[in-house]
Design a protein around this motif. Structure first.
Motif, PDB file in Angstrom:
ATOM      1  N   ASN A 196      56.996  23.444  29.862  1.00 16.11           N
ATOM      2  CA  ASN A 196      57.876  24.462  30.440  1.00 16.11           C
ATOM      3  C   ASN A 196      57.184  25.763  30.825  1.00 16.11           C
ATOM      4  O   ASN A 196      57.815  26.646  31.403  1.00 16.11           O
ATOM      5  N   THR A 197      55.911  25.903  30.486  1.00 12.60           N
ATOM      6  CA  THR A 197      55.222  27.180  30.697  1.00 12.60           C
ATOM      7  C   THR A 197      53.915  27.023  31.460  1.00 12.60           C
ATOM      8  O   THR A 197      53.087  26.167  31.131  1.00 12.60           O
ATOM      9  N   THR A 198      53.743  27.870  32.470  1.00 12.16           N
ATOM     10  CA  THR A 198      52.490  27.939  33.211  1.00 12.16           C
ATOM     11  C   THR A 198      51.875  29.308  32.973  1.00 12.16           C
ATOM     12  O   THR A 198      52.578  30.316  32.957  1.00 12.16           O
ATOM     13  N   ARG A 199      50.577  29.331  32.760  1.00  8.62           N
ATOM     14  CA  ARG A 199      49.878  30.599  32.559  1.00  8.62           C
ATOM     15  C   ARG A 199      48.976  30.928  33.749  1.00  8.62           C
ATOM     16  O   ARG A 199      48.295  30.055  34.277  1.00  8.62           O
ATOM     17  N   VAL A 200      48.998  32.197  34.137  1.00  8.53           N
ATOM     18  CA  VAL A 200      48.091  32.704  35.164  1.00  8.53           C
ATOM     19  C   VAL A 200      47.131  33.662  34.470  1.00  8.53           C
ATOM     20  O   VAL A 200      47.557  34.658  33.895  1.00  8.53           O
ATOM     21  N   TYR A 201      45.856  33.337  34.510  1.00  9.96           N
ATOM     22  CA  TYR A 201      44.824  34.158  33.872  1.00  9.96           C
ATOM     23  C   TYR A 201      44.055  34.950  34.933  1.00  9.96           C
ATOM     24  O   TYR A 201      43.467  34.355  35.836  1.00  9.96           O
ATOM     25  N   VAL A 202      44.069  36.264  34.832  1.00  9.62           N
ATOM     26  CA  VAL A 202      43.297  37.117  35.742  1.00  9.62           C
ATOM     27  C   VAL A 202      42.181  37.786  34.943  1.00  9.62           C
ATOM     28  O   VAL A 202      42.446  38.516  33.985  1.00  9.62           O
ATOM     29  N   PRO A 203      40.919  37.529  35.304  1.00  7.90           N
ATOM     30  CA  PRO A 203      39.783  38.099  34.570  1.00  7.90           C
ATOM     31  C   PRO A 203      39.744  39.619  34.655  1.00  7.90           C
ATOM     32  O   PRO A 203      40.116  40.215  35.668  1.00  7.90           O
ATOM     33  N   LEU A 204      39.301  40.253  33.586  1.00  9.87           N
ATOM     34  CA  LEU A 204      39.119  41.698  33.542  1.00  9.87           C
ATOM     35  C   LEU A 204      37.624  41.980  33.431  1.00  9.87           C
ATOM     36  O   LEU A 204      36.956  41.479  32.531  1.00  9.87           O
ATOM     37  N   ILE A 205      37.119  42.765  34.363  1.00 13.66           N
ATOM     38  CA  ILE A 205      35.693  43.098  34.399  1.00 13.66           C
ATOM     39  C   ILE A 205      35.497  44.562  34.002  1.00 13.66           C
ATOM     40  O   ILE A 205      36.265  45.433  34.407  1.00 13.66           O
ATOM     41  N   VAL A 206      34.481  44.827  33.208  1.00 13.70           N
ATOM     42  CA  VAL A 206      34.231  46.179  32.706  1.00 13.70           C
ATOM     43  C   VAL A 206      33.826  47.124  33.834  1.00 13.70           C
ATOM     44  O   VAL A 206      32.890  46.858  34.589  1.00 13.70           O
ATOM     45  N   GLU A 207      34.547  48.244  33.936  1.00 12.07           N
ATOM     46  CA  GLU A 207      34.205  49.309  34.878  1.00 12.07           C
ATOM     47  C   GLU A 207      33.607  50.472  34.084  1.00 12.07           C
ATOM     48  O   GLU A 207      33.652  50.494  32.854  1.00 12.07           O
ATOM     49  N   LYS A 208      33.072  51.436  34.796  1.00 10.80           N
ATOM     50  CA  LYS A 208      32.397  52.553  34.129  1.00 10.80           C
ATOM     51  C   LYS A 208      33.321  53.266  33.136  1.00 10.80           C
ATOM     52  O   LYS A 208      32.913  53.614  32.025  1.00 10.80           O
ATOM     53  N   ALA A 209      34.564  53.499  33.541  1.00 12.72           N
ATOM     54  CA  ALA A 209      35.510  54.206  32.671  1.00 12.72           C
ATOM     55  C   ALA A 209      35.761  53.448  31.368  1.00 12.72           C
ATOM     56  O   ALA A 209      36.013  54.051  30.321  1.00 12.72           O
ATOM     57  N   CYS A 210      35.672  52.121  31.431  1.00 15.68           N
ATOM     58  CA  CYS A 210      35.924  51.298  30.236  1.00 15.68           C
ATOM     59  C   CYS A 210      34.913  51.561  29.121  1.00 15.68           C
ATOM     60  O   CYS A 210      35.228  51.405  27.932  1.00 15.68           O
ATOM     61  N   THR A 211      33.687  51.943  29.516  1.00 12.44           N
ATOM     62  CA  THR A 211      32.625  52.122  28.514  1.00 12.44           C
ATOM     63  C   THR A 211      32.851  53.341  27.622  1.00 12.44           C
ATOM     64  O   THR A 211      32.173  53.488  26.603  1.00 12.44           O
ATOM     65  N   LYS A 212      33.786  54.187  27.991  1.00  6.80           N
ATOM     66  CA  LYS A 212      34.110  55.339  27.142  1.00  6.80           C
ATOM     67  C   LYS A 212      34.594  54.873  25.765  1.00  6.80           C
ATOM     68  O   LYS A 212      34.327  55.525  24.759  1.00  6.80           O
ATOM     69  N   CYS A 213      35.320  53.739  25.767  1.00  8.18           N
ATOM     70  CA  CYS A 213      35.875  53.218  24.519  1.00  8.18           C
ATOM     71  C   CYS A 213      35.387  51.814  24.164  1.00  8.18           C
ATOM     72  O   CYS A 213      35.674  51.311  23.082  1.00  8.18           O
ATOM     73  N   HIS A 214      34.665  51.191  25.108  1.00 11.86           N
ATOM     74  CA  HIS A 214      34.226  49.812  24.875  1.00 11.86           C
ATOM     75  C   HIS A 214      32.723  49.629  25.094  1.00 11.86           C
ATOM     76  O   HIS A 214      32.252  48.495  25.143  1.00 11.86           O
ATOM     77  N   GLY A 215      31.996  50.739  25.206  1.00 14.94           N
ATOM     78  CA  GLY A 215      30.567  50.643  25.462  1.00 14.94           C
ATOM     79  C   GLY A 215      29.730  50.524  24.199  1.00 14.94           C
ATOM     80  O   GLY A 215      30.196  50.044  23.158  1.00 14.94           O
ATOM     81  N   ASP A 216      28.499  51.004  24.295  1.00 15.00           N
ATOM     82  CA  ASP A 216      27.566  50.993  23.163  1.00 15.00           C
ATOM     83  C   ASP A 216      27.970  52.093  22.182  1.00 15.00           C
ATOM     84  O   ASP A 216      28.022  53.271  22.556  1.00 15.00           O
ATOM     85  N   VAL A 217      28.260  51.744  20.946  1.00 13.89           N
ATOM     86  CA  VAL A 217      28.710  52.742  19.965  1.00 13.89           C
ATOM     87  C   VAL A 217      27.650  53.821  19.730  1.00 13.89           C
ATOM     88  O   VAL A 217      27.970  54.930  19.279  1.00 13.89           O
ATOM     89  N   LYS A 218      26.402  53.522  20.061  1.00 12.14           N
ATOM     90  CA  LYS A 218      25.331  54.501  19.870  1.00 12.14           C
ATOM     91  C   LYS A 218      25.398  55.621  20.903  1.00 12.14           C
ATOM     92  O   LYS A 218      24.888  56.722  20.662  1.00 12.14           O
ATOM     93  N   THR A 219      26.008  55.339  22.029  1.00 11.82           N
ATOM     94  CA  THR A 219      26.090  56.340  23.101  1.00 11.82           C
ATOM     95  C   THR A 219      27.517  56.834  23.343  1.00 11.82           C
ATOM     96  O   THR A 219      27.726  57.786  24.089  1.00 11.82           O
ATOM     97  N   MET A 220      28.504  56.184  22.723  1.00 15.20           N
ATOM     98  CA  MET A 220      29.891  56.630  22.862  1.00 15.20           C
ATOM     99  C   MET A 220      30.115  57.929  22.097  1.00 15.20           C
ATOM    100  O   MET A 220      29.377  58.245  21.164  1.00 15.20           O
TER     101      MET A 220
END
Length: 205
Positions: free
Chosen positions: A144-168
Motif C-alpha cells: 500500500n505504500t510507495t516511497r520517493v527518496y530524494v538525495p541530500l547533498i552537503v552544501e557550504k552552509a551545512c558544514t556550520k553544524c555538520h562539518g569537521d568538529v575541529k573547525t566548527m
C-alpha cells in the motif's frame, strides 16, 4: 522478496526515468524508461519534499544570515525545526508523509529503517562509481505504500553544524552535544552525500 526500484536520471525540466528489479543484494539500475507509469508518483513525492525543504531551508538561511557563526541555526534545528516542518506539512494530503533520514543521523527520531539504509547505501555507492550527483529513487515499500527518496547533498552552509568538529564553532559543537549526545552527523564536506528526504505515499482507498 523482489522490489521494483525506479531511478530518475535527472532533476532538470526534462526528467527521464529508470526501472529495474532488485533483490536484497542488487544495485539500482540506470536504464532509461520515459514511459514509466510511476512518473506521477515520483513527481508527487518530489513536490511535497520541495515544500518541506523550502520551509526549513528558508528558516535556516534567516538564522545563518542573522548569525553567521551557526549558533542560531543550531538552536533553530534543535528547538523549532519540528514545528516549522509540522506547519509546512499541515496541508499535505492524508496519504502523504515526508521525513528526513541519514546513515549518520543526528536526531534519534530520524533513525533509518532497513529499507532506508539499503537505498542510501546504494545511492552512496552509485555516487562513488558515477562521480556525479545521485538521483531520486522510487520504491514500493509494501502493498500500500510507495516511497520517493530524494538525495541530500552537503552544501557550504551545512558544514556550520555538520562539518569537521575541529573547525566548527565551539558553541555550536557544545549545543549539539547537549541536545544530541549520540550525534553521528558531523565530519561532512561540501559535496558529500548527507542523507535523504523521503516521501511516503499510501494508496488512496
Amino acid at each position: 522478496m523482489k522490489k521494483t526500484i525506479i531511478l530518475s536520471l535527472t532533476l532538470s525540466a526534462t526528467l527521464a526515468f529508470a526501472e529495474g528489479n532488485a533483490t536484497k543484494e542488487s544495485n539500482i539500475t540506470t536504464e532509461a524508461n520515459t514511459t514509466n507509469p510511476n512518473k506521477a508518483i515520483m513527481m508527487e513525492g518530489i513536490k511535497h519534499i520541495k515544500i518541506l525543504g523550502k520551509a526549513l531551508k528558508s528558516e535556516v538561511g534567516k538564522n545563518l544570515k542573522a548569525d553567521p557563526t551557526g549558533v542560531k541555526a543550531a538552536n533553530f534545528c534543535s528547538e523549532r525545526a519540528k514545528d516549522v516542518a509540522k506547519k509546512a506539512m499541515a496541508d499535505f494530503p492524508e496519504n502523504i508523509k515526508v521525513r528526513r533520514t541519514a546513515i549518520k543521523y543526528r536526531n534519534p527520531n530520524n533513525k533509518p529503517d532497513e529499507l532506508d539504509l539499503k537505498v542510501m547505501n546504494q545511492l552512496k555507492e552509485s555516487m562513488k562509481i558515477e562521480k556525479t550527483k545521485v538521483k531520486p529513487v522510487v520504491i514500493k515499500a509494501d502493498n500500500n505504500t510507495t516511497r520517493v527518496y530524494v538525495p541530500l547533498i552537503v552544501e557550504k552552509a551545512c558544514t556550520k553544524c555538520h562539518g569537521d568538529v575541529k573547525t566548527m564553532n565551539p558553541e555550536v559543537v557544545k549545543i549539539i552535544k547537549e541536545k544530541y549526545p549520540e550525534d553521528k552527523a558531523v565530519g561532512f564536506k561540501v559535496g558529500d552525500f548527507r542523507g535523504v528526504a523521503v516521501a511516503e505515499i499510501k494508496e488512496k482507498k
